[in-house]
Write a protein that holds these residues in place. Structure first.
Motif, PDB file in Angstrom:
ATOM      1  N   GLU B 168       0.804  -1.218   0.000  1.00 13.44           N
ATOM      2  CA  GLU B 168       0.000   0.000   0.000  1.00 13.44           C
ATOM      3  C   GLU B 168       0.842   1.276   0.000  1.00 13.44           C
ATOM      4  O   GLU B 168       0.690   2.118   0.876  1.00 13.44           O
ATOM      5  CB  GLU B 168      -0.927   0.022   1.218  1.00 13.44           C
ATOM      6  N   SER B 171      -1.126   5.140  -0.672  1.00 16.10           N
ATOM      7  CA  SER B 171      -2.195   5.816   0.076  1.00 16.10           C
ATOM      8  C   SER B 171      -1.840   7.257   0.427  1.00 16.10           C
ATOM      9  O   SER B 171      -2.730   8.061   0.662  1.00 16.10           O
ATOM     10  CB  SER B 171      -2.581   5.017   1.315  1.00 16.10           C
ATOM     11  N   GLU B 175      -1.922  11.916  -7.423  1.00  6.42           N
ATOM     12  CA  GLU B 175      -2.009  11.221  -8.700  1.00  6.42           C
ATOM     13  C   GLU B 175      -0.723  11.247  -9.516  1.00  6.42           C
ATOM     14  O   GLU B 175      -0.319  10.248 -10.097  1.00  6.42           O
ATOM     15  CB  GLU B 175      -3.141  11.835  -9.524  1.00  6.42           C
ATOM     16  N   THR B 199      -2.672  -3.206  -2.568  1.00  6.66           N
ATOM     17  CA  THR B 199      -3.376  -1.930  -2.583  1.00  6.66           C
ATOM     18  C   THR B 199      -4.862  -2.153  -2.389  1.00  6.66           C
ATOM     19  O   THR B 199      -5.368  -3.264  -2.553  1.00  6.66           O
ATOM     20  CB  THR B 199      -3.140  -1.180  -3.918  1.00  6.66           C
ATOM     21  N   HIS B 200      -5.552  -1.085  -1.995  1.00  5.02           N
ATOM     22  CA  HIS B 200      -7.003  -1.153  -1.904  1.00  5.02           C
ATOM     23  C   HIS B 200      -7.674  -0.527  -3.111  1.00  5.02           C
ATOM     24  O   HIS B 200      -8.876  -0.558  -3.248  1.00  5.02           O
ATOM     25  CB  HIS B 200      -7.486  -0.439  -0.634  1.00  5.02           C
ATOM     26  N   PHE B 201      -6.860   0.142  -3.960  1.00  6.95           N
ATOM     27  CA  PHE B 201      -7.435   0.852  -5.094  1.00  6.95           C
ATOM     28  C   PHE B 201      -7.556  -0.073  -6.301  1.00  6.95           C
ATOM     29  O   PHE B 201      -6.555  -0.474  -6.891  1.00  6.95           O
ATOM     30  CB  PHE B 201      -6.568   2.063  -5.460  1.00  6.95           C
ATOM     31  N   ASP B 203      -8.647   0.534  -9.307  1.00  8.00           N
ATOM     32  CA  ASP B 203      -8.179   1.150 -10.552  1.00  8.00           C
ATOM     33  C   ASP B 203      -6.702   0.886 -10.767  1.00  8.00           C
ATOM     34  O   ASP B 203      -6.252   0.590 -11.864  1.00  8.00           O
ATOM     35  CB  ASP B 203      -8.388   2.675 -10.513  1.00  8.00           C
ATOM     36  N   GLN B 204      -5.958   1.032  -9.674  1.00  7.93           N
ATOM     37  CA  GLN B 204      -4.510   0.879  -9.781  1.00  7.93           C
ATOM     38  C   GLN B 204      -4.137  -0.550 -10.147  1.00  7.93           C
ATOM     39  O   GLN B 204      -3.211  -0.779 -10.922  1.00  7.93           O
ATOM     40  CB  GLN B 204      -3.849   1.285  -8.466  1.00  7.93           C
ATOM     41  N   ARG B 429     -10.616   4.986   4.398  1.00 12.60           N
ATOM     42  CA  ARG B 429      -9.278   4.707   3.881  1.00 12.60           C
ATOM     43  C   ARG B 429      -8.694   3.449   4.526  1.00 12.60           C
ATOM     44  O   ARG B 429      -8.750   3.255   5.736  1.00 12.60           O
ATOM     45  CB  ARG B 429      -8.339   5.875   4.174  1.00 12.60           C
ATOM     46  N   SER B 458     -10.838  10.080  -0.739  1.00 15.52           N
ATOM     47  CA  SER B 458      -9.993  10.213  -1.920  1.00 15.52           C
ATOM     48  C   SER B 458     -10.661   9.589  -3.126  1.00 15.52           C
ATOM     49  O   SER B 458     -10.283   9.837  -4.254  1.00 15.52           O
ATOM     50  CB  SER B 458      -8.650   9.519  -1.689  1.00 15.52           C
ATOM     51  N   GLU B 459     -11.649   8.718  -2.865  1.00 22.42           N
ATOM     52  CA  GLU B 459     -12.284   8.014  -3.971  1.00 22.42           C
ATOM     53  C   GLU B 459     -13.532   8.755  -4.411  1.00 22.42           C
ATOM     54  O   GLU B 459     -14.494   8.888  -3.655  1.00 22.42           O
ATOM     55  CB  GLU B 459     -12.627   6.593  -3.543  1.00 22.42           C
TER      56      GLU B 459
END
Lengths: 364, 501, 344
Positions: B168, B171, B175, B199-201, B203-204, B429, B458-459
């Motif tokens: 992670e 975080s 961008e 990661t938790h995202f 998209d990434q 988060r 952030s999302e």
């Protein structure tokens, strides 16, 4: 395989092991057992005549309870200071010299050998409380508002304290001849139990009430563990730290009062010498982390009595007072090593492997 | 061991006391691939990585590394480094008192002597090539958190490693920094380095990864090539159930609110939020602050709560002027604040769940009014049940809970004070999707009950689902306010970026 | 303020360590200069400065050990009583056991190292708080000193006395006495040892892996572990080094006083801590400098000398002045660092 009941029993037992107060209790038990084996007369309590010719209780146990009074009172303040600020006050010995000196100054005035006291004992005690709390506030300000590490901040008063104490009485050694003054440090007429024991008990009761009827305990722990979060929950971390040092000052005043009333005089350079080390040790023996946070007041106070128990035991076995620290150090190291989490974890592993080996054999 | 793999972990198990954190987990990392390690909080990702890097000792299983005969045993981070495994953790694991250059080289140089000149030159080159805005001689503690994280990445990249673990790392990055990191990862991949990316995202993950391994409750769910695993399926594998809730949470309330103004700030500023801002929130409204990291959104809400020293401005609550200069003032006026950094500002780790839950209410009750033990336990039980907090008991130290459950404890703390206005700064988060949705639902439910909520995240899609009005921040200033039809992903992005240009 | 030029001529914020070091050195020279201007007398003689060194050679060495432990985030409060134990043991060895200077030195080092090993093991490998471990060490040393010998006595061993009285003259420096005769300035052997120690330790801390590990562990021990530093070994090494330095410092003290006594070096641990603080070492760890510590000791004893020369020749006054000085230093340090924090 172990039976389920057995498992629950073991869990209860390990639960007790994990309880903080287990450490000082275990230490106390070891000392008691040692004395029982070595010489059971240690626990005898007899009637004896004191200097005023009155019958009073006498015996090692009474000595322990009597002499530990100052230490137990200091342990209260030291626990709070440690919990909130994550450090220790090393100036308490020097501060006791100051508070004792103030008591004598108020009672004696300008004459170091007064025929009668110049003020009431209560007035003297209250003024010394005020002065001690002011010095506590000085330490507290440095720690809470200037963010100086406690040990270092209190190093200042540690260095200067005994000098200030001497300066208060113009470097003379006043002596109070009125026997009423001595009642507080020795015996009240007609009561066979040393007065300091009562004073210590009163202090403990007050502490218990304060902890029960205010949120001091929760606040000090919260501040000690995470000052940021405490602040965002509306607590003022600096103020809480400051308050614990003022409380420490109050404890010092009471302990100092006991000290001067024991002898009706004071010796600035030796009174309560190294007592700060014992007080810190009491907190640590109580299983409290010296880095602050969670605390158990009962464990600390019990720790103070364990230390005095140890000291008295060593005296009984004719250890000279100057060599005493060496023995004390060995005992302290053994206690601390045995209670260290790392050691306990390792011991637990060994214990489990022995058990499983046994169980394996039984199964075979 | 397979021919093209650089790392294989077989049948890894690890328990803490009685909790099985990992059970018989396999993991394979091939040369030149970016491999996402996915799972909810408490799924065992961090444990697996800490076993690999020698922070924890495994209870069972074997680890194979390319170039080593038979299983290897890694007992400390030092040994992991020597074996060619370098790691960047979510928290900064550098020393703030040393210089940037030293942090990049300490613990991995062979000689006894520190060659400052060489080290500084090497570091300066590295910093420049990665575009990190720091100087080699600078003390690390004076850099921002994002820069510190980049330095940690630079250190890991510079180590000529075979396996790079990124736990992670994004975080705290914005961008453009994330983009830089991705370029770097692709570059390393081309050189044959195997990269484990946690990661938790989502998209990434779909932007850079080749393969995904999913863990759940300490067990392996499976390993998938990225093209064979669409998003929805990934999420359902992580959660262990089919889930259509994702888009369907609005409805319990729309979060638009009434006309009644609860809180109004006029030219408010603090030592952290330097440029004054105006802000209003209505009864029953859910509004949001959005903007890139460091745009000043957290500073604004901290100023509202009185968390930083307020330097100017007027505040009205319920139409009456009030003075808020300390969190306690805000709390007395019915404002609650869930901070951005849960660990640093939120939980009080060593205290029990019970004590953490009642803390704010206790402060409101005052110094001389402690809440009785029985009452506190009643409160704690009530909220543990209400928010489904997973804890062994009310007396468990809160630090031993998982991230999502810690967050719920802090939420419980503020709900207990029954605030009329609740500020939630990044409440989701670093917590798993299931809990995220629960929190979003809760926000809308609160709004439905007539409470006002400020929600920061952030999302952007999360904000879109919960907020009825968005304040957009850039460089410490509010640059726009969006509501109604304007609330679309594109519109928000373009406002953040500064117009449609 | 608080910025330095780097090699490329750009301004880089000064590190905490260097900032505090600069303050210390400036204050020392300002103080000494003020003493020369306003008090004159002794302070105009170069020998006064060297006497300060002679008196404090042992304290310099002890303070160096203290600084190293403090940099790693620990504390060692046993060094004062350990010095007393070493003096007593060395004295007994020389006069009662027919020891030579060499055996006395070896004995001193052995005692120091033994303390270092035990305390280091307990702190580093059993994770016991350094304050408690060294508190026990202090008690142990205090008690052992009187067990070895309970009374003060002066050493008669001739080889030792010859070494004790050796003066190393400093070329070209000195002062002219009342009769117009040039008296060269001198230092004792201990000062040479202290200076060499300071130089070696400065190199160790600045340029070696171990030295940098001390800073890393003190800065953030968990991070240091993640960065691949063996935290336990580093902590152990710090205590071992502190013990060794206490051994050296103990012997230097012994060489200066030439006697054994339970009351020797009373409060030396607090003086060492005070010197380290004045020298810019922070108890929180990770910040500090040996050169600073050196100047810390000098500042501390200069202020004591000033108090004495002002005619306040009373132990009480010295203590109060020292306390005031520590107080001022702490407040200045905390203000400087706080301001720096709030700016970044």
């Amino acid at each position: 395989m172990t039976a389920p009941g057995n498992v629950a029993g073991v869990q209860k037992l390990t639960g007790l092991f994990r309880k903080q107060i287990f450490i000082p209790i275990a230490a106390l038990l070891v000392l008691i057992i040692f004395n029982l084996i070595a010489d059971p007369s240690f626990f005898e309590i007899t009637y004896a005549q004191n200097s005023a010719g009155e019958p009073v209780l006498s015996g090692y146990l009474i000595t322990i309870l009597d002499n530990a009074s100052e230490l137990a009172i200091l342990a209260i303040g030291m626990t709070l200071v440690t919990a909130a600020s994550g450090g220790q006050d090393i100036s308490v010995g020097a501060a006791i010299a100051i508070s004792g000196s103030v008591v004598l100054r108020v009672l004696c005035g300008d004459n170091p050998r007064p025929e009668e006291m110049q003020a009431s004992i209560l007035t003297a005690f209250l003024i010394s409380c005020l002065v001690s709390m002011l010095f506590g506030a000085f330490n507290g300000t440095l720690v809470a508002y200037f963010n100086i590490q406690p040990m270092i901040a209190t190093l200042i008063l540690y260095t200067a304290g005994r000098s200030i104490a001497a300066w208060i009485n113009n470097n003379r050694l006043p002596i109070i001849s009125d026997p009423a003054f001595g009642y507080f440090g020795t015996f009240m007429p007609g009561i066979p139990v040393p007065t300091p024991i009562f004073i210590a008990i009163i202090c403990m009761i007050i502490t218990a009430l304060v902890l029960k009827f205010t949120t001091l305990g929760l606040y000090t722990q919260a501040v000690g563990i995470n000052p940021n979060s405490a602040k965002l929950n509306g607590i003022n971390p600096s103020l809480i730290k400051f308050i614990t040092y003022v409380i420490m000052g109050l404890c010092v005043a009471v302990a100092g009062f006991i000290k001067v009333t024991r002898f009706s005089t004071i010796n600035y350079s030796v009174v309560a010498l190294d007592i700060e080390m014992d007080a810190i040790l009491a907190v640590a023996l109580g299983g409290n982390a010296l880095s602050g946070g969670k605390f158990s007041m009962a464990s600390s106070i019990l720790g103070a009595y364990v230390i005095q128990f140890l000291t008295t035991t060593l005296f009984k076995f004719n250890v000279s007072s100057s060599a005493l620290p060496a023995y004390k150090a060995v005992v302290v190291i053994v206690l601390v090593v045995l209670s260290a989490p790392t050691v306990r974890e390792k011991a637990g592993k060994v214990w489990r492997s022995i058990r499983s080996a046994k169980a394996g054999k039984e199964a075979a | 061991m397979q021919k093209d793999s650089v790392l294989e972990m077989r049948g890894i198990s690890k328990s803490f006391y009685s909790v099985k954190a990992l059970q018989n987990v396999d993991f394979t990392l091939r040369e030149g691939e970016i491999h996402a390690l996915m799972g909810e909080n408490g799924a065992g990702k961090s444990t697996l990585i800490k076993v690999l890097t020698g922070v924890y000792q495994k209870d069972g299983g074997e680890v194979f590394l390319k170039g080593h005969e038979g299983p290897v045993s890694i007992k400390s981070p030092e040994e992991a480094q020597k074996a060619g495994i370098s790691t960047v953790y979510q928290e900064i694991t550098l020393c703030p008192n040393l210089t940037v250059a030293e942090n990049m080289y300490i613990g991995r140089t062979s000689g006894v002597i520190t060659k400052w000149r060489e080290m500084n030159a090497g570091a300066a080159k590295m910093l420049e090539s990665l575009g990190i805005p720091a100087k080699a001689e600078q003390q690390l503690g004076t850099c921002s958190i994002a820069v510190q994280q980049m330095v940690a990445i630079a250190r890991a990249v510079d180590m000529e490693c075979r396996v790079l673990i990124l736990d992670e790392p994004t975080s705290s990055l914005d961008e453009s920094e994330v983009a830089k990191l991705f370029r770097l990862m692709l570059d390393l991949k081309a050189r044959g380095v195997g990269i484990i990316f946690v990661t938790h995202f989502l998209d990434q993950v779909y932007e850079v990864c080749d393969r995904i391994t999913v863990l759940r409750d300490g067990k392996l769910v499976g390993e998938y090539a990225i093209e064979n695993l669409p998003r929805v399926e990934l999420v359902s594998k992580m959660l262990g159930k089919e889930l259509n809730d994702l888009s369907e949470i609005k409805g319990s309330g729309d979060g638009v609110g009434s006309d009644e103004v609860i809180y109004e700030a006029d030219r408010l500023s603090s030592v952290a939020a330097k440029s004054p801002f105006d802000f209003t929130i209505h009864k029953g409204e859910v509004n949001g602050f959005t903007g890139l990291l460091g745009s000043g959104r957290s500073e604004c809400v901290r100023a509202i709560f009185g968390a930083d020293k307020v330097t100017g401005g007027k505040v009205m609550m319920d139409g009456k002027p009030v003075h808020i200069s300390h969190p306690r003032d805000a709390m007395k006026h019915g404002i609650g604040y869930l901070p951005e950094d849960r660990k640093r500002d939120g939980i009080i780790g060593d205290l029990s769940v019970r004590e953490n839950i009642i803390l704010a209410l206790q402060v409101l009750e005052g110094f001389f009014g402690p809440i009785s033990r029985a009452k506190a336990e009643k409160f704690a039980d009530e909220y543990i049940k209400l928010l489904e907090i997973k804890t062994a008991s009310t007396e468990t130290p809160v630090k031993s809970l998982s991230g999502g459950n810690q967050q719920k404890v802090i939420l419980a703390r503020w709900l207990l004070t029954n605030p009329q206005y609740l500020i939630l700064d990044e409440p989701t988060r670093g917590i798993d999707i299931g809990t995220k949705i629960e929190i979003q639902k809760l926000v809308l439910k609160l709004a439905g009950e007539g409470k006002s909520v400020t929600f920061i995240s952030s999302e952007i899609d999360e904000m879109l689902r919960t907020c009825s009005r968005l304040v957009v921040m850039r460089d410490g200033k509010a640059v726009g306010e969006l509501k109604g039809d304007e609330l679309t992903q594109n519109k928000i992005m373009s406002t953040i970026a500064g117009g449609e240009k | 303020m608080g910025k330095v030029l780097n090699r490329k001529g750009r301004l880089v914020p000064m590190s905490d360590t260097n900032l505090l070091l600069t303050i210390t050195i400036v204050v020392f020279f300002a103080m000494y200069l003020a003493a020369m201007l306003f008090i004159g007398r002794g302070f105009l003689k170069i020998q006064t400065l060297f006497n300060i060194l002679n008196e404090n050679a042992a304290l310099i060495i002890l303070s160096c050990g203290m600084s190293i432990v403090m940099i790693t985030g620990g504390i060692d409060i046993s060094v004062g009583k350990l010095t007393a134990l070493i003096c007593m043991s060395a004295a007994v060895n020389l006069d009662y056991h027919n020891g030579s200077v060499l055996t006395a030195i070896l004995l001193s080092l052995a005692i120091g190292i033994a303390f270092g090993v035990v305390q280091g093991y307990l702190v580093a490998y059993l994770n016991i708080q350094p304050f408690i471990v060294t508190l026990a060490g202090m008690f142990f040393a205090k008690g052992m000193t009187t067990i070895v010998n309970s009374t003060q006595f002066n050493v008669q061993n001739e080889a030792f006395l010859a070494l004790k009285n050796t003066r190393v003259y400093i070329p070209f420096l000195g002062s002219v006495n009342k009769l117009g005769k040039f008296v060269p300035a001198y230092v004792e052997i201990g000062v040479i040892v202290a200076i060499v120690t300071v130089i070696l330790l400065f190199i160790l801390l600045r340029w070696t892996r171990l030295g940098r590990s001390f800073y890393a562990v003190g800065g953030n021990s968990q991070s240091a572990n993640m960065l691949g530093i063996n935290v336990r070994r580093t902590r152990f090494a710090a205590h071992l080094l502190c013990g060794l330095l206490a051994g050296i410092g103990g012997f230097v003290y012994f060489l200066h006083v030439g006697s054994g006594a339970p009351s020797h070096a009373t409060g030396a641990e607090m003086n060492a801590i005070a010197s380290s603080i004045i020298g810019g070492t922070m108890l929180t760890g990770g910040v500090g400098n040996i050169v600073g510590t050196f100047f810390g000791v000098l500042s501390l004893s200069t202020i004591k000398n000033i108090v004495t020369l002002l005619g306040l020749d009373d132990a009480w006054w010295t203590n109060i002045t020292v306390a005031v000085m520590i107080c001022i230093f702490l407040v200045v340090q905390s203000i400087v660092l706080l301001r720096k924090r709030s700016r970044s």
